[in-house]
Motif scaffolding. Structure first.
Motif, PDB file in Angstrom:
ATOM      1  N   GLU A  85      -4.175  -5.194   0.747  1.00  0.00           N
ATOM      2  CA  GLU A  85      -3.663  -4.082   1.540  1.00  0.00           C
ATOM      3  C   GLU A  85      -4.203  -4.077   2.969  1.00  0.00           C
ATOM      4  OE1 GLU A  85      -2.773  -0.877  -2.040  1.00  0.00           O
ATOM      5  OE2 GLU A  85      -4.313  -0.401  -0.543  1.00  0.00           O
ATOM      6  N   ARG A 104       0.837  -1.201   0.000  1.00  0.00           N
ATOM      7  CA  ARG A 104       0.000   0.000   0.000  1.00  0.00           C
ATOM      8  C   ARG A 104       0.874   1.256   0.000  1.00  0.00           C
ATOM      9  NH1 ARG A 104      -2.140   3.766   3.589  1.00  0.00           N
ATOM     10  NH2 ARG A 104      -4.192   4.531   2.973  1.00  0.00           N
ATOM     11  N   GLN A 134      -6.241   2.505  -5.702  1.00  0.00           N
ATOM     12  CA  GLN A 134      -6.354   1.042  -5.722  1.00  0.00           C
ATOM     13  C   GLN A 134      -6.884   0.570  -7.067  1.00  0.00           C
ATOM     14  OE1 GLN A 134      -8.801   0.282  -2.255  1.00  0.00           O
ATOM     15  NE2 GLN A 134      -7.004  -0.190  -1.010  1.00  0.00           N
ATOM     16  N   LYS A 164      -7.777  -4.303  -2.336  1.00  0.00           N
ATOM     17  CA  LYS A 164      -8.272  -3.902  -1.019  1.00  0.00           C
ATOM     18  C   LYS A 164      -7.999  -4.990   0.014  1.00  0.00           C
ATOM     19  CE  LYS A 164     -11.875  -0.946  -2.853  1.00  0.00           C
ATOM     20  NZ  LYS A 164     -13.290  -0.721  -3.085  1.00  0.00           N
TER      21      LYS A 164
END
Length: 103
Positions: free
Chosen positions: A49, A21, A31, A46
């Protein structure tokens, strides 16, 4: 500094996700943009991370998209520290694991 030797598997996964990230943010990418560049879903980014969860293949897609593939080159290399270690490493170059003794 994160100590991988004392961390649990879930902690290591979360730390790797956190580091990816950070690298994404240095690139200035969302993202969604990273997902498009990596050829995977934004949900996968998502999940990686936030929780450190992804398939190995998805992880490598992200690493490559971020231009970090060279960071993988030294992972799991056998380090030569002695002649005995060198001999052991040479034996480890076998293609198959040793057979178990039959009873």
């Amino acid at each position: 500094m994160f100590d991988f030797t004392l961390a649990t598997t879930p902690e290591i996964c979360v730390e790797l996700g956190r580091r990816l990230r950070a690298r994404r943010l240095v690139q200035g990418w969302s993202q969604i943009e990273l997902a498009q560049r990596a050829g995977i879903s934004a949900g996968t980014i998502k999940n990686l991370e936030k929780h450190g969860r992804a398939t190995l293949e998805s992880f490598i897609h992200v690493v490559a998209a971020l231009g970090l593939s060279d960071e993988l080159s030294d992972i799991f290399l056998i380090r030569m520290v002695s002649i005995a270690a060198m001999e052991k490493a040479e034996r480890a170059n076998r293609q198959r694991a040793p057979r178990k003794a039959s009873r």
